[in-house]
Write an enzyme that holds these catalytic residues in place. Structure first.
Site, mmCIF file in Angstrom:
data_model
loop_
_atom_site.group_PDB
_atom_site.id
_atom_site.type_symbol
_atom_site.label_atom_id
_atom_site.label_comp_id
_atom_site.label_asym_id
_atom_site.label_seq_id
_atom_site.Cartn_x
_atom_site.Cartn_y
_atom_site.Cartn_z
ATOM 1 N N ASP A 76 -13.154 -3.020 -1.297
ATOM 2 C CA ASP A 76 -12.114 -1.986 -1.273
ATOM 3 C C ASP A 76 -10.823 -2.588 -0.726
ATOM 4 O O ASP A 76 -10.844 -3.597 -0.007
ATOM 5 C CB ASP A 76 -12.542 -0.757 -0.461
ATOM 6 C CG ASP A 76 -12.828 -1.064 1.003
ATOM 7 O OD1 ASP A 76 -13.400 -2.136 1.283
ATOM 8 O OD2 ASP A 76 -12.468 -0.237 1.871
ATOM 9 N N GLU A 141 -14.482 -0.605 3.971
ATOM 10 C CA GLU A 141 -14.063 -1.322 5.178
ATOM 11 C C GLU A 141 -12.690 -0.863 5.612
ATOM 12 O O GLU A 141 -12.405 -0.747 6.792
ATOM 13 C CB GLU A 141 -14.060 -2.841 4.926
ATOM 14 C CG GLU A 141 -14.130 -3.673 6.206
ATOM 15 C CD GLU A 141 -12.779 -3.961 6.837
ATOM 16 O OE1 GLU A 141 -12.747 -4.330 8.021
ATOM 17 O OE2 GLU A 141 -11.745 -3.822 6.168
HETATM 18 ZN ZN ZN Z 1 -10.412 -6.961 5.158
#
Ligand code: ZN
Length: 397
Positions: A76, A141
């Site tokens: 992501d 994340e």
């Molecule tokens: Zn990162």
């Protein structure tokens, strides 16, 4: 069949997937396409939790007879920001002057692209490592990180997965490839302290109780004295006051409440529990000081609320892991990387509960910025570093 040995090609395929958290954007499918011909078994578990978006993750394992190395990262990316400000489109993977442009180029699709290229070259040259290699890749994340690495680790461990070492491919180098390996991280905690007073007229303070006076004292106690002077492996613990809020629009009214929020980054002198105890102690002592009480008999009335869960401090002491990576870097770039524990938190803080973990990836200068980009030469060098590491760590040079 052609194997994904070219990191720039791998990265271009990943950048072209608009995987802004929480969207998968095709990025995990692109990874699966690269990994399957290399002999990886690929799973893509989706995790959910009330109040957060569902997140798709990927766990891929290439089994062998020997130790187990895990590479961890995320596909992501953060939003592009002002798209018109980009010199080249953020999901175009265009190359100009030897650099590939795109969101995620360094944070951290680039790291993943290089690791896969390194494994592919090893498979091509040596038939693959004799041990097991896995990739633990989250799509969460840069977001709330609730349906990502923590659950993916639990999911894999519950299926019997065990790892001997892990590399996180986040961009750890400040200026040039080979600058820095991260071997630990400071802990982090946030809190809010609210002082309760009594509202009144500024001309009659004896009838009111101004919470701003008390809060000044408590904030001062949070800042002084310094918590420590740093340790062999860590910089000094530091507390930053992030906001002070009273919200009082009137100039002739003593307010009823005042709040300060803060974040503390702490080193291995402390644990989350001892930091909390220290802060409670400082606040209790300051609350009793007459200086802030305008003749009142009672101590400052305050509440302290800890926000979120603390991130715990950790330091990796696995010499073989650290020295092997250090050697691989030195042979590729000709210099000694610094072993550091600086910077913010990362998913390594979750992995450390399962196996020794270090972090090493690309140069972080443009991460999260407009025109995020990576030098094609760096992609090749990082691939060589990872390849050398795989050879040496598995003992199959
Ligand atoms: Zn990162």
């Amino acid at each position: 069949m052609t194997l994904p040995t070219d990191p720039a090609e791998n990265l271009a395929a990943l950048i072209r997937c608009a995987s802004v958290t929480p969207a998968e954007g095709g990025a995990l499918t692109a990874l699966e396409t690269m990994l399957k011909p290399l002999g990886f078994l690929v799973d893509r578990p989706v995790f959910s939790e009330g109040g957060t978006p569902d997140i798709e993750n990927l766990y891929a394992r290439r089994s062998g007879n020997g130790p187990h190395l895990m590479f961890a990262g995320h596909t992501d990316v953060v939003p592009v920001g002002d798209e018109a400000a980009w010199t080249h489109p953020p999901f175009g993977a265009e190359i100009a002057n030897g650099e590939m442009y795109g969101r995620g180029a360094v944070d951290m699709k680039g790291g993943i692209a290089c690791f896969i290229a390194a494994v592919a070259r090893h498979v091509e040259n040596n038939g693959g490592p004799k041990g097991s290699v896995s990739l633990l890749i989250t799509g969460d994340e840069e977001g709330p990180a609730i349906n990502g690495t923590v659950k993916l680790l639990e999911w894999a461990a519950s299926r019997g997965e065990k790892w001997d070492a892990s590399i996180v491919g986040e961009p750890t180098n400040p200026d040039a490839l080979g600058d820095m390996i991260k071997i630990g991280r400071r802990g982090s905690m946030s809190g809010a302290v609210t002082v309760n007073g009594r509202q009144g007229h500024v001309a009659y303070p004896q009838l009111a109780d101004n919470p701003v006076r008390g809060l000044m004292g408590l904030v001062d106690a949070l800042l002084h004295p310094v918590f420590d002077k740093g340790t062999r492996d860590f910089q000094p613990t530091n507390l930053e006051v992030t906001s002070i809020d009273v919200g009082n629009p009137a100039t002739n009214v003593i307010p009823a409440k005042a709040t300060a929020t803060f974040n503390i980054r702490f080193n291995d002198t402390w644990t989350a529990e001892t930091v909390q105890a220290e802060i409670h102690n400082r606040l209790d002592q300051a609350a009793r000081r007459k200086k802030y009480r305008q003749g009142k008999k009672t101590p400052v009335d305050y509440d302290l609320v800890w926000r979120d869960r603390p991130s715990h401090v950790f330091l990796t002491r696995d010499d073989r892991l650290i020295e092997t990576l250090r050697g691989s870097i030195k042979s590729a770039v000709g210099k000694e990387p610094t072993l550091s524990t600086s910077g913010g938190t990362s998913d390594a803080r979750f992995i450390k509960d399962y196996c020794p973990v270090v972090e090493f990836g690309l140069v972080g200068k443009t991460m999260h910025m407009v025109d995020e980009r990576v030098a094609i030469a760096d992609l090749e060098t990082l691939t060589q570093i990872y390849q050398r590491f795989i050879e040496d760590w598995f003992g199959q040079g």
